[in-house]
Design a protein around this motif. Sequence first.
Motif, PDB file in Angstrom:
ATOM      1  N   ALA A 145      -4.859   2.919  -4.379  1.00 27.53           N
ATOM      2  CA  ALA A 145      -5.112   1.977  -3.340  1.00 27.53           C
ATOM      3  C   ALA A 145      -5.996   0.795  -3.594  1.00 27.53           C
ATOM      4  CB  ALA A 145      -5.640   2.639  -2.116  1.00 27.53           C
ATOM      5  N   PRO A 146      -6.204  -0.138  -3.244  1.00 25.08           N
ATOM      6  CA  PRO A 146      -7.202  -1.333  -3.565  1.00 25.08           C
ATOM      7  C   PRO A 146      -8.534  -0.765  -2.686  1.00 25.08           C
ATOM      8  CG  PRO A 146      -5.338  -2.143  -2.493  1.00 25.08           C
ATOM      9  CD  PRO A 146      -5.010  -0.735  -2.403  1.00 25.08           C
ATOM     10  N   PRO A 147      -9.558  -1.230  -3.068  1.00 24.90           N
ATOM     11  CA  PRO A 147     -10.962  -0.723  -2.585  1.00 24.90           C
ATOM     12  C   PRO A 147     -10.997  -0.725  -1.050  1.00 24.90           C
ATOM     13  CG  PRO A 147     -11.230  -2.015  -4.616  1.00 24.90           C
ATOM     14  CD  PRO A 147      -9.861  -2.250  -4.363  1.00 24.90           C
ATOM     15  N   GLU A 148     -10.159  -2.072  -0.568  1.00 24.21           N
ATOM     16  CA  GLU A 148     -10.432  -2.110   0.778  1.00 24.21           C
ATOM     17  C   GLU A 148      -9.440  -1.443   1.581  1.00 24.21           C
ATOM     18  OE1 GLU A 148      -7.824  -5.358  -0.799  1.00 24.21           O
ATOM     19  OE2 GLU A 148      -9.490  -4.133  -1.411  1.00 24.21           O
ATOM     20  N   ALA A 149      -8.594  -0.413   1.051  1.00 24.36           N
ATOM     21  CA  ALA A 149      -7.682   0.403   1.878  1.00 24.36           C
ATOM     22  C   ALA A 149      -7.651   1.661   1.350  1.00 24.36           C
ATOM     23  CB  ALA A 149      -6.371   0.002   1.409  1.00 24.36           C
ATOM     24  N   ARG A 150      -8.868   2.226   0.877  1.00 22.05           N
ATOM     25  CA  ARG A 150      -9.010   3.564   0.628  1.00 22.05           C
ATOM     26  C   ARG A 150      -9.187   4.627   1.714  1.00 22.05           C
ATOM     27  NH1 ARG A 150     -14.078   3.156  -3.946  1.00 22.05           N
ATOM     28  NH2 ARG A 150     -12.690   2.827  -5.627  1.00 22.05           N
ATOM     29  N   VAL A 154       0.857  -1.324   0.150  1.00 26.98           N
ATOM     30  CA  VAL A 154      -0.023   0.082  -0.154  1.00 26.98           C
ATOM     31  C   VAL A 154       0.835   1.419   0.175  1.00 26.98           C
ATOM     32  CG1 VAL A 154      -1.501   1.390   1.363  1.00 26.98           C
ATOM     33  CG2 VAL A 154      -1.765  -1.231   1.027  1.00 26.98           C
ATOM     34  N   LEU A 155       1.861   1.306   0.939  1.00 25.94           N
ATOM     35  CA  LEU A 155       2.720   2.600   0.866  1.00 25.94           C
ATOM     36  C   LEU A 155       3.376   2.619  -0.327  1.00 25.94           C
ATOM     37  CD1 LEU A 155       4.277   2.065   4.328  1.00 25.94           C
ATOM     38  CD2 LEU A 155       2.744   3.770   3.486  1.00 25.94           C
ATOM     39  N   ARG A 156       4.021   1.673  -0.916  1.00 25.94           N
ATOM     40  CA  ARG A 156       4.654   1.667  -2.386  1.00 25.94           C
ATOM     41  C   ARG A 156       3.921   2.471  -3.195  1.00 25.94           C
ATOM     42  NH1 ARG A 156       6.822  -2.962  -2.291  1.00 25.94           N
ATOM     43  NH2 ARG A 156       5.215  -4.056  -3.728  1.00 25.94           N
ATOM     44  N   GLY A 157       2.708   1.846  -3.297  1.00 26.90           N
ATOM     45  CA  GLY A 157       1.807   2.564  -4.448  1.00 26.90           C
ATOM     46  C   GLY A 157       1.145   4.142  -4.037  1.00 26.90           C
ATOM     47  N   LEU A 158       1.470   4.478  -2.726  1.00 25.50           N
ATOM     48  CA  LEU A 158       1.181   5.712  -2.398  1.00 25.50           C
ATOM     49  C   LEU A 158       2.289   6.725  -2.464  1.00 25.50           C
ATOM     50  CD1 LEU A 158      -1.311   4.993   0.597  1.00 25.50           C
ATOM     51  CD2 LEU A 158      -1.865   5.768  -1.727  1.00 25.50           C
ATOM     52  N   ALA A 159       3.318   6.314  -2.751  1.00 24.77           N
ATOM     53  CA  ALA A 159       4.747   7.155  -2.911  1.00 24.77           C
ATOM     54  C   ALA A 159       4.309   8.666  -3.248  1.00 24.77           C
ATOM     55  CB  ALA A 159       5.938   6.580  -3.357  1.00 24.77           C
TER      56      ALA A 159
END
Length: 396
Positions: free
Chosen positions: A325-330, A207-212
């Motif tokens: 983010a995936p739907p379950e981590a919005r 999740v963090l890698r995608g939000l960089a």
Amino acid sequence: MRIPHARRTFAAALLGRLSYGVAPLSLMLAVTRASGSYAVAGTVMALFSATSVFLSPARAALIDRYGPRRVLAPMAGTHVALLGLLTMTLWRPGAAPPPVLGAVTAAAGACTPPLGPTMRAVWGRLAPDPALLQRAYSLDAVAEELLFVSGPLLVGVLVGFAPPAAGVLAGAVLMAAGTAGFVSSPAVRAVPAGGRERDRRPAGRRVLRGLARPVVAAAGVGLALGVVELLVVAFAEGHGSGGSAGWVLAALSAGSAVGGLLNGAVSWRATAGARLPLQAAGLGLVLCAAGLAHGVGTLALAVAAAGLFVSPLITTAYLVADETAPPEARVRAGAWVNTALNAGGTAGAAVSGVLVGRLPPAPCFAVTGAVMLLTALTVVRGAARTGDGEHPARLL
């Protein structure tokens, strides 16, 4: 606002989020009055801010996992109860020793309900169309900025006829009423829990890698805002008009509000990922130009122009996080962006003192603008590495 349940849900969330602008300032004033020490008040507020900001992703993860209704109600209840306890202990000077105040305040901050990230996740369900979601996020960002302006104004009115502890109680009432209305909304009741299954819960590192990229952009704009606030004060005092600093900062807020509304009204052809570095670069260039201002009036115009990029940049960062983010981590994704924005602001406030002590305001504006340009470059490089979105150079 014509989307079913949008008006009711958004209004309740804003009512609860108004507490963010009322409770902290009231708490600082109440602790200062009760302890008679600015050092104690500063330490207590640092504990409140630290636990509130840096534990936000953890609280958001609970909401992603168990759903907003199951988590927000007990979280808000605990937060409100602790604010009520602080109200009682701070009503009379000297009623509680500083260590007790620090412990209770830190616990209250740790339980602060993340209504902002949760509302943005709900917007994602209410407005699945990308253009409509952009409008919703823009409206949300502008409304939140207005809350942080109106909150201190309400505190100023309240302390005119009541002790500051009454403001802490008012913040608790706002949070209780807003959260109750929010969790009872059909739009919030329809949000499912993320579940405990391993294949449905993304790893924190992924999740963090995608939000960089959105996190870096949010941290950059937060840092810039934290520096600019002190730079404006230093510039105004250097030109013999310290009282005008408030008007210059108001121009920044006004520009940000106008920029946010314009950003929501435009149907952008470029993706949010492509707009993000361009907006960061625009903010950096305008901040560099602000260093050329020769008077308070020209600085106000430059700062207002910088504000045009602030709200759109924050909105776009939330959009990119929501897309990534995936739907379950919005909720968690929005919380990380919000945490980066607040952490950047805290770092900017600390760095600005060093800059102003060593350099005149003009070079300080240039350094701040250069940091934003570096942020834009970092975001572009992050997009190139992930292959996500259009390349900004293709849009020029």
